[in-house]
Write an enzyme that holds these catalytic residues in place. Structure first.
Site, PDB file in Angstrom:
ATOM      1  N   LEU A 177       1.014  -1.172  -0.053  1.00 13.31           N
ATOM      2  CA  LEU A 177      -0.076   0.037   0.001  1.00 13.31           C
ATOM      3  C   LEU A 177       0.900   1.398   0.052  1.00 13.31           C
ATOM      4  CD1 LEU A 177      -2.703  -1.008   2.548  1.00 13.31           C
ATOM      5  CD2 LEU A 177      -2.503  -1.296   0.371  1.00 13.31           C
ATOM      6  N   GLY A 197       4.009   0.508   4.714  1.00  9.70           N
ATOM      7  CA  GLY A 197       5.359   1.032   5.085  1.00  9.70           C
ATOM      8  C   GLY A 197       5.464   1.669   6.390  1.00  9.70           C
ATOM      9  N   ASP A 201       8.842   9.904   8.021  1.00  9.11           N
ATOM     10  CA  ASP A 201       9.885  10.696   7.154  1.00  9.11           C
ATOM     11  C   ASP A 201       9.652  12.173   6.740  1.00  9.11           C
ATOM     12  OD1 ASP A 201       8.101  10.018   5.184  1.00  9.11           O
ATOM     13  OD2 ASP A 201       9.669   9.614   3.746  1.00  9.11           O
ATOM     14  N   LYS A 202       8.370  12.508   7.019  1.00  6.20           N
ATOM     15  CA  LYS A 202       7.695  13.922   6.645  1.00  6.20           C
ATOM     16  C   LYS A 202       8.020  14.112   5.253  1.00  6.20           C
ATOM     17  CE  LYS A 202       7.345  14.551  11.043  1.00  6.20           C
ATOM     18  NZ  LYS A 202       6.142  14.748  11.616  1.00  6.20           N
ATOM     19  N   ASN A 203       7.746  12.944   4.499  1.00 12.64           N
ATOM     20  CA  ASN A 203       7.692  13.051   2.879  1.00 12.64           C
ATOM     21  C   ASN A 203       9.082  13.228   2.328  1.00 12.64           C
ATOM     22  OD1 ASN A 203       4.998  12.436   3.144  1.00 12.64           O
ATOM     23  ND2 ASN A 203       4.207  14.537   2.930  1.00 12.64           N
ATOM     24  N   ARG A 204      10.169  13.170   2.961  1.00 12.89           N
ATOM     25  CA  ARG A 204      11.722  13.474   2.393  1.00 12.89           C
ATOM     26  C   ARG A 204      11.615  12.528   1.239  1.00 12.89           C
ATOM     27  NH1 ARG A 204      13.089  13.281   7.880  1.00 12.89           N
ATOM     28  NH2 ARG A 204      14.247  11.287   7.365  1.00 12.89           N
ATOM     29  N   TYR A 205      11.235  11.364   1.381  1.00  9.94           N
ATOM     30  CA  TYR A 205      12.038  10.358   0.480  1.00  9.94           C
ATOM     31  C   TYR A 205      10.685  10.196  -0.602  1.00  9.94           C
ATOM     32  CZ  TYR A 205      15.497   9.735   3.898  1.00  9.94           C
ATOM     33  OH  TYR A 205      16.202   9.713   4.817  1.00  9.94           O
ATOM     34  N   CYS A 209       8.480   3.907  -1.021  1.00  6.77           N
ATOM     35  CA  CYS A 209       7.637   2.405  -0.821  1.00  6.77           C
ATOM     36  C   CYS A 209       7.272   1.935  -2.104  1.00  6.77           C
ATOM     37  CB  CYS A 209       6.493   2.486   0.033  1.00  6.77           C
ATOM     38  SG  CYS A 209       6.904   3.050   1.924  1.00  6.77           S
ATOM     39  N   LEU A 223      -5.170   3.523  -1.206  1.00  8.37           N
ATOM     40  CA  LEU A 223      -6.689   3.443  -0.578  1.00  8.37           C
ATOM     41  C   LEU A 223      -7.440   4.548  -1.540  1.00  8.37           C
ATOM     42  CD1 LEU A 223      -6.019   3.715   3.033  1.00  8.37           C
ATOM     43  CD2 LEU A 223      -6.466   1.616   1.590  1.00  8.37           C
TER      44      LEU A 223
END
Length: 342
Positions: A177, A197, A201-205, A209, A223
């Site tokens: 997902l 996952g 990471d606060k959307n750094r990467y 996933c 989803l």
């Protein structure tokens, strides 16, 4: 015998010595004025100091009320036991992939482990619990659990250090997902293992996933959030929120209800309905015609917004453009016809 020493003469009372306080520093002529941010911080600090006495009084009053309530409580009767929830376990498997410790800071690892703990608690009290497990939980994460949840090894939930690929060798039955997937999940298949996952990471990467799933040959899905609600930010949720949504869907069989019960309201964009504002008839028949045209346009806009699902996924620019197209005939009708030059 030796003659006694003469008594010392009394010393006159001396004036008390007062230590001279250092002179106050003179304000620098070239001192820079406070910035807006510094002014806000200073005002906030002054406000806190001014309200300190009030907060202390409120705290004391709260403690007093609590003591009075405890004094009036009847401890003779036993405390009623909580009724055990009747559960209907599902065979849907959910695995939390926690092999991301090298990409997180110590604080983020601690937050991730709190989310893992929340997942276990939510699944324990769910009406339809799933088969929950966690893999890739390395030494750093285990040390964190040893400090915060000393009994984690006794949980009714397998938490292993084995990597996901080794824990589930059959990749054809795995669905990872991720919000970056182009496939939308509509049903939960009991023959599949759904992977979440476990990373903070606060959307750094970006696409982390998704790339991991593609490299391992796993299927991916997201989803169906965009089909039911509109969010203020990216459709990225915490680990425990994803699991809670899946548990609510198994219970209600309604994705929209599951999203509304789990996702915080601050992350959901509210639907704004335009209010009808009719103008008073002060300009004769022409004013009445303009009012009728405007009322018709507003009714159409409200109907579109009440439908809800028809406008989901449409950008604000397109909505604005459609509104301008609807208002265009009224504007053309109200404009006077130019006189033809002879």
């Amino acid at each position: 015998m030796e003659q006694a020493a003469a008594a010392p003469e009394p010393i006159a009372d001396a004036a008390p010595v007062v230590a001279a306080s250092p002179p106050a520093p003179a304000p620098a002529e070239d001192a820079k004025p406070l910035s807006k941010n510094q002014q806000k911080k200073l005002a906030k600090a002054q406000k806190l100091v001014a309200m300190k006495a009030q907060r202390t009084a409120e705290r004391k009053e709260k403690k007093k009320l609590k003591r009075e309530a405890n004094a009036e409580r009847d401890y003779s009767s036993p405390k009623p036991k909580k009724q055990k929830i009747e559960q209907f376990p599902s065979s849907v498997r959910v695995v939390i992939d926690s092999d991301f410790a090298d990409l997180m800071s110590e604080k983020e690892i601690s937050s991730c482990m709190r989310q893992l703990t929340r997942c276990y608690a939510e699944n324990r009290r769910a009406k339809i619990p799933v088969v929950l497990s966690a893999c890739g939980v390395g030494k750093v994460m285990q040390d964190n659990l040893n400090m915060t949840q000393k009994d984690w090894r006794g949980w009714k939930m397998p938490i292993v250090e084995t990597l996901l690929k080794e824990a589930i060798p059959d990749s054809s039955n795995v669905v990872y997902l991720t919000a970056d997937s182009t496939t939308v999940l509509h049903e939960l298949d009991e023959t599949k293992a759904y992977v979440i996952g476990g990373i903070v990471d606060k959307n750094r990467y970006k696409n982390l996933c998704l790339n991991r799933a593609n490299e391992a040959g796993f299927q991916t899905a997201q989803l169906p959030i965009g089909e039911y609600i509109k969010m203020n930010s990216r459709r990225v949720l915490t680990v425990n929120q994803v699991l809670e949504i899946m548990l609510k869907f198994l219970e209600t069989k309604d994705w929209k209800e599951a999203f509304l019960q789990v996702i915080p309201q601050r992350k959901i964009t509210p639907k704004v309905k335009k209010s009808k504002k009719g103008r008073k008839n002060q300009e004769g028949e022409e004013g009445q015609e303009e009012d009728e045209d405007e009322d018709g346009t507003d009714d159409g806009s409200e109907d579109d917004e009440e439908d809800g699902d028809d406008t989901e996924g449409v950008s604000d620019k397109n909505i604005t453009k459609d509104a301008e197209d609807k208002e265009a005939p009224a504007a053309v009708k109200a404009a006077p016809e130019p006189e033809l030059s002879k």
